[in-house]
Write a protein that holds these residues in place. Sequence first.
Motif, short mmCIF file in Angstrom:
data_model
loop_
_atom_site.label_atom_id
_atom_site.label_comp_id
_atom_site.label_asym_id
_atom_site.label_seq_id
_atom_site.Cartn_x
_atom_site.Cartn_y
_atom_site.Cartn_z
N ARG A 106 3.76 5.45 6.37
CA ARG A 106 3.12 6.81 6.47
C ARG A 106 3.95 7.91 7.51
O ARG A 106 4.05 8.84 7.33
CB ARG A 106 1.56 6.60 7.19
CG ARG A 106 0.86 6.26 6.03
CD ARG A 106 -0.67 6.02 6.51
NE ARG A 106 -0.66 4.82 7.44
CZ ARG A 106 -1.82 4.39 8.06
NH1 ARG A 106 -2.99 5.13 7.91
NH2 ARG A 106 -1.78 3.58 9.03
N VAL A 131 -3.55 5.44 -1.73
CA VAL A 131 -3.54 5.86 -3.06
C VAL A 131 -3.17 4.91 -4.01
O VAL A 131 -3.53 5.01 -5.30
CB VAL A 131 -2.84 7.28 -3.25
CG1 VAL A 131 -3.25 8.32 -2.43
CG2 VAL A 131 -1.15 7.11 -3.12
N ALA A 132 -2.41 3.83 -3.80
CA ALA A 132 -2.10 2.80 -4.53
C ALA A 132 -1.74 1.48 -3.67
O ALA A 132 -1.37 1.56 -2.61
CB ALA A 132 -0.65 3.00 -5.46
N GLU A 145 4.43 10.23 -1.82
CA GLU A 145 3.87 8.99 -1.55
C GLU A 145 4.84 7.88 -1.28
O GLU A 145 5.91 7.88 -1.77
CB GLU A 145 3.39 8.63 -3.07
CG GLU A 145 2.20 9.71 -3.59
CD GLU A 145 1.54 9.12 -4.85
OE1 GLU A 145 2.10 8.09 -5.49
OE2 GLU A 145 0.68 9.76 -5.26
N ASN A 166 3.82 17.00 -1.40
CA ASN A 166 3.09 15.80 -1.45
C ASN A 166 4.16 14.60 -1.83
O ASN A 166 5.12 14.86 -2.28
CB ASN A 166 2.17 15.75 -2.49
CG ASN A 166 1.52 14.32 -2.49
OD1 ASN A 166 0.66 14.04 -1.60
ND2 ASN A 166 1.85 13.41 -3.42
N TYR A 176 1.00 5.39 0.53
CA TYR A 176 0.02 6.42 1.14
C TYR A 176 0.40 7.81 0.55
O TYR A 176 1.70 8.03 0.29
CB TYR A 176 -0.15 6.37 2.39
CG TYR A 176 -0.60 5.10 3.38
CD1 TYR A 176 -2.14 4.73 3.38
CD2 TYR A 176 0.14 3.90 3.26
CE1 TYR A 176 -2.47 3.78 3.82
CE2 TYR A 176 -0.49 2.79 3.93
CZ TYR A 176 -1.78 2.76 4.32
OH TYR A 176 -2.31 1.55 4.61
N SER A 177 -0.31 8.84 0.69
CA SER A 177 -0.26 9.98 0.21
C SER A 177 0.13 11.07 1.56
O SER A 177 -0.87 10.85 2.36
CB SER A 177 -1.15 10.83 -0.53
OG SER A 177 -0.68 12.12 -1.01
N LYS A 231 -4.66 1.09 -7.06
CA LYS A 231 -6.03 1.44 -7.18
C LYS A 231 -6.84 0.25 -7.53
O LYS A 231 -6.61 -0.26 -8.57
CB LYS A 231 -6.00 2.31 -8.03
CG LYS A 231 -5.17 3.77 -7.90
CD LYS A 231 -5.36 4.74 -8.87
CE LYS A 231 -4.64 6.13 -8.99
NZ LYS A 231 -4.89 6.68 -7.70
N GLY A 256 -2.61 10.34 4.60
CA GLY A 256 -4.08 9.86 4.55
C GLY A 256 -4.36 8.39 4.97
O GLY A 256 -3.41 7.65 5.12
N GLN A 293 0.96 14.75 2.91
CA GLN A 293 0.60 16.11 2.51
C GLN A 293 0.96 17.15 3.43
O GLN A 293 0.77 16.89 4.66
CB GLN A 293 -0.68 16.25 1.71
CG GLN A 293 -0.87 15.37 0.47
CD GLN A 293 -2.17 15.91 -0.20
OE1 GLN A 293 -3.12 16.29 0.59
NE2 GLN A 293 -2.34 15.44 -1.45
N ASN A 330 0.86 -1.23 -0.04
CA ASN A 330 -0.05 0.27 0.04
C ASN A 330 0.81 1.26 -0.09
O ASN A 330 1.87 1.30 0.63
CB ASN A 330 -0.93 0.14 1.13
CG ASN A 330 -2.06 -0.99 1.08
OD1 ASN A 330 -2.38 -1.46 0.07
ND2 ASN A 330 -2.51 -1.34 2.38
#
Length: 814
Positions: free
Chosen positions: A262, A510-511, A258, A256, A62-63, A513, A506, A65, A60
């Motif tokens: 996290r 985000v991936a 990715e 940002n 994650y974004s 998808k 987040g 920001q 996974n």
Amino acid sequence: MYPNTPNPANSGQNPFMVQKEDEIDLKVLLFNYLQYWPLILAFMFAGLISAFLFNRYATNIYSVQSSVLIEDEEPSLGMDLFESAGFGLQGKNNIENEIGILKSFSLAEETISELNLNVQYFGEGFITTNQLYDKLPIIVSVDWKQPQWVGGMFRIEVLDENSFELQIENDEFSIYDPADPYYKSKLEDASLKKSVYSFGEQIEEENLSIKINSIYANPGENYQFRITDTPTLALKYKEELSVSPINKQASILSLNLETPVRRLGEDYINKLMEMYLKRELDEKNRASESTIRFIENQLLGISDSLEISENRLQQYRSENNVFNLSEEGSVIFERLQDLEKQKGETEVSLKYYQTLNSYLENSQGGELVAPSIIGVTDPLLNSLVNALAELQADQIRLKSNFSDQAPAVRENSTRIANTKKQLQENVNLALSNTQNVLADLNNRIRLIQSDINSLPKTERDLIGIQRKFTINENIYVYLLQKKAEAEITKASNMPKNTILDFAKAGQIPVAPKRTLNLLIGLILGLIVPIGFITIKDFLNTKIEDPKELENQIKVPLIGMVGRNNSDDALPVLNNPRSTVTESFRSLRADMTYLSQQKENLTILFTSSVSGEGKTFVSINMASVYALMGKNTILIGLDLRKPKIAEDFGLPNDKGMSTCLSSDTPWQSVVKSSGYQDFDVILSGPIPPNPAELLLQDKFIQIINEIKQVYDVVVFDCPPVGLVSETKELFALADISFYVFRQGYSMKGNTQILNNLVEKGGVTKIYGILNDMHIDKGYGYGYGYGYGYGYGGNSYGYHEEASPLPWWKRALRRK
């Protein structure tokens, strides 16, 4: 040699000639793909399963920001003046430059060094490995003062509380040398001297020095780790970080990143913004530090003079018992003290102008002092110096991130040169004015000194000593005050930019998808088999599609004959209710429209090459006429490769070759087929000159006599694509048929038939598609006869037609 017969059928439009269309038959195209529906469904299912497994086991991402506010400062007086004069000075910050700084390699390198991210840890799962960041079970210490292995993967297995086994999981190592950190050489053979080590033991190899300590690693657990040098990590994070304005009008930048971890992403961006603001603050403090250094240098000289003058004043007062001046002397001394104070401040200003002038002429670095700190109140000079300091600070930041030839660096260099030029002119003017002021003060001091000379000697000497002390004291106090102001300014400096939002990751990855991957898997599962089928059909050189055959030949495609799934070569005679028999009955019915001869009919069958079924078609076509009571004879004219005798179980001891090569009458070579109204003339023994035999006048005479006796004469001719004599036989037939075989005949064979019509002058010739077994969505008849579906074991039916599946019926419905 043979006369050409007229072609009355060509006088009008042939009823069997279908108009050629270039348009694609979408129904047939769809049906062609639906034949492979199990394969397509299997691929679609496999695509969905593959996408599901990918989603299940993919890491996974994650974004993370955050946002930074880039303050827009109003231009000062000097900046405003020179911007309007066209010198390119800007009060508004360049957002693009700030983006470049945030994405710079040097800032990323500083951030990596602060966070100590050079070792990445991974925990082994059932299928995949996951990167660890918080609560690490082991800690790897690396000695970066010496060369190290970087890039590859190590694997450790915890044996017990004190020992572990170290292995090389991935040997793609390079050697990092701190003496040349931006160039790494590949390590050809990575191997360890031993495999079992103790926790806390120094692991020493050539170009490798590490130590592994256990935090809470348990026996039996496996971990992996990778050592990466700071420049490589900085380049990686530099490429992965995205910085952009939230919109075109705003001066707020969004950062940002990715990442699969996290907390790691949050720590990196927060530290990056911290280093960004720290760099900006350090650049601001450079001016205050330069001012403090300048004042401290001045204080070093004046403090000694102050101490000497103070000691001398005390000594003089003690020796002469003089402590106060007379009233007249006090007045004169106060006037002189005031002028000396002005002179001292003017000399400090003059020294500052001289230092600033030397700085501008020699391009010295880091010594630019703000005029307001020294006491210079010229607003234009102050704004120019401040503008130059800001531009030079920007230049330092830009050069740390871009090359000297970068447009931003070159543009800023032009601004610096323009500002220096204007500042040099103002400094020269200020120097001249200050020197004039100092000369005037010296003149006024000399006038006061004439008044001092009228005082008694003791008082004059006291005034002179006290004057020097007062001058040094005033200057010393003045410099101390300015130093304090500079230190206060430094302490109060704050970055002009502000962190609006600290990094926040987040909760939803985000991936990968997942929905999109499932859709892609489904689409790929559909495209792959369809592509394979399309390529297979494109590369197929065999005739399979009746419509394609019809479009390629220049004559009508008169009918189709289904596959004979039995071993019987005479299905018309032995199985009169088969689909194949119905195909020949349909052809027989079409003869009414193809020839004006009602009583006598001569039919010729040929093909391009051997094996296309012309003998099978000619035998059964003769059989279908015999069944209706027509006196029929089948003549085997393939003298090179006879087959009729084998199909009827007759000896090929005599035949047409016997008649043509001797005086044997044709009546003596006629044999009974064993069926009523059906005789056969075999080809006979294979002669050495078959072509010449068929070209004799005797052959024409024999054929004419046979036509007088039999109602229907059927010629089984040799392949026209292989031999030449067949071309001469077309003139003897009322109707000629060119046989193609589905899945066997080459597509290029159609050109042979077209050449016969266009160049050979052959008329009244028609096409037949034999061995129809590949359903292309038309059925057997394709509008020419009976169209039957096909069952699992044979084409056609025995008692009744096999029912079609619903989806085939839907496709065939007009």
